[in-house]
Design an enzyme around this catalytic site. Structure first.
Site, PDB file in Angstrom:
ATOM      1  CB  SER A   1      -0.895   0.039   1.236  1.00 18.52           C
ATOM      2  OG  SER A   1      -1.690  -1.112   1.306  1.00 18.52           O
TER       3      SER A   1
HETATM    4  N1  SAH Z   1      -0.609  -4.577   3.856  1.00 13.51           N
HETATM    5  C1  SAH Z   1       0.086  -4.935   2.650  1.00 13.51           C
HETATM    6  C2  SAH Z   1      -0.773  -4.751   1.438  1.00 13.51           C
HETATM    7  C3  SAH Z   1      -0.906  -6.046   0.744  1.00 13.51           C
HETATM    8  S1  SAH Z   1      -2.041  -6.137  -0.601  1.00 13.51           S
HETATM    9  C4  SAH Z   1       1.441  -4.258   2.552  1.00 13.51           C
HETATM   10  O1  SAH Z   1       1.715  -3.314   3.298  1.00 13.51           O
HETATM   11  O2  SAH Z   1       2.261  -4.687   1.748  1.00 13.51           O
HETATM   12  C5  SAH Z   1      -3.249  -7.249   0.080  1.00 13.51           C
HETATM   13  C6  SAH Z   1      -2.810  -8.656   0.384  1.00 13.51           C
HETATM   14  O3  SAH Z   1      -3.961  -9.369   0.815  1.00 13.51           O
HETATM   15  C7  SAH Z   1      -2.234  -9.451  -0.789  1.00 13.51           C
HETATM   16  O4  SAH Z   1      -0.930  -9.874  -0.481  1.00 13.51           O
HETATM   17  C8  SAH Z   1      -3.196 -10.645  -0.921  1.00 13.51           C
HETATM   18  O5  SAH Z   1      -2.559 -11.837  -1.288  1.00 13.51           O
HETATM   19  C9  SAH Z   1      -3.767 -10.734   0.479  1.00 13.51           C
HETATM   20  N2  SAH Z   1      -5.050 -11.436   0.605  1.00 13.51           N
HETATM   21  C10 SAH Z   1      -6.099 -11.433  -0.246  1.00 13.51           C
HETATM   22  N3  SAH Z   1      -7.101 -12.194   0.224  1.00 13.51           N
HETATM   23  C11 SAH Z   1      -6.679 -12.693   1.425  1.00 13.51           C
HETATM   24  C12 SAH Z   1      -7.282 -13.537   2.407  1.00 13.51           C
HETATM   25  N4  SAH Z   1      -8.506 -14.048   2.261  1.00 13.51           N
HETATM   26  N5  SAH Z   1      -6.557 -13.836   3.522  1.00 13.51           N
HETATM   27  C13 SAH Z   1      -5.302 -13.347   3.692  1.00 13.51           C
HETATM   28  N6  SAH Z   1      -4.693 -12.528   2.779  1.00 13.51           N
HETATM   29  C14 SAH Z   1      -5.373 -12.208   1.666  1.00 13.51           C
END
Ligand code: SAH
Length: 216
Positions: A62
């Site tokens: 993000s």
């Molecule tokens: N907070 C992160 C943003 C990651 S983007 C950062 O700072 O880098 C969102 C993430 O959510 C992705 O890596 C995706 O694989 C994960 N995601 C999507 N659905 C999910 C679920 N049901 N359970 C756990 N993670 C999930």
């Protein structure tokens, strides 16, 4: 030559100037966590631009302003126990972990195994020891609740019901909801304590939630 520390400080100063950050504790946490440590070497030059960065597997880290906004809306305090759905790079979890110190912990869940392992390694290398990374579908909830705060870093069709069940009665849940652009929604117990009051905090853009309560 501008050092990486100066780049980080400039970014935080800019977020303060633009009104994304108001809470000095959030500013301190952003100055503390090395965002470059959560990126591959080839992407480190992007660490202090205020934008999302691709981290592989069609996922993004993000943008710093979004991490800041979410930390402020969650009112993170020392000692709290927090659940994050969507570890991705681990950066957002690291900032949250700083804000709940001393005494607080973050449980973060990631559905893509290589991202979970990579984030865990980055957190260890950055010396952040109050985050537990679980490779699981976080939308189903996890063992170890209830939590003071729960947030999603991916957009859900609706708030996954198992997560509301894992929230303490005075807890706060924050989630991007709906299709692009999503709405950032904050949920708390309503005045009667029987249902949920939801606030729409504005538009946002996130990758979709997958798994049991996800998009597909
Ligand atoms: N907070 C992160 C943003 C990651 S983007 C950062 O700072 O880098 C969102 C993430 O959510 C992705 O890596 C995706 O694989 C994960 N995601 C999507 N659905 C999910 C679920 N049901 N359970 C756990 N993670 C999930």
């Amino acid at each position: 030559m501008v050092t990486i520390h100066e780049q980080r400080d400039r970014l935080v100063d800019d977020l303060l100037d633009r009104g994304y950050v108001h809470d000095p504790r959030v500013a301190e946490a952003l100055r503390f966590v090395p965002r470059e440590a959560f990126l591959e070497a080839r992407d480190r030059s992007l660490a202090y631009e205020d934008r999302p960065v691709w981290i592989g597997w069609s996922q993004t880290m993000s943008a710093p302003h979004m991490v800041a906004i979410m930390c402020e809306y969650l009112d993170l305090q020392p000692g709290q126990r927090v659940l994050e759905i969507g570890t991705g790079s681990g950066y957002h979890a690291a900032v949250t972990a700083r804000l709940v110190e001393p005494g607080g912990t973050v449980v973060t869940t990631e559905i893509i195994e290589p991202l979970a392992s990579r984030a865990e390694a980055c957190l260890r290398r950055a010396g952040i020891n109050n985050v537990e990374v679980l490779h699981t579908d976080g939308s189903r909830g996890v063992e170890g609740g209830p939590f003071d705060r729960i947030y999603l870093t991916c957009s859900a069709p609706r708030i996954p019901p198992p997560l509301l069940e894992e929230l303490k009665t005075d807890g706060i849940l924050l989630a991007p909801i709906g299709e692009m652009p999503s709405r950032l929604v904050r949920a708390r117990r309503d005045a009667e304590g029987t249902g949920w009051a939801e606030e729409d905090l504005g538009a946002c853009a996130f990758v979709p939630l997958r798994g049991a309560f996800g998009v597909a």
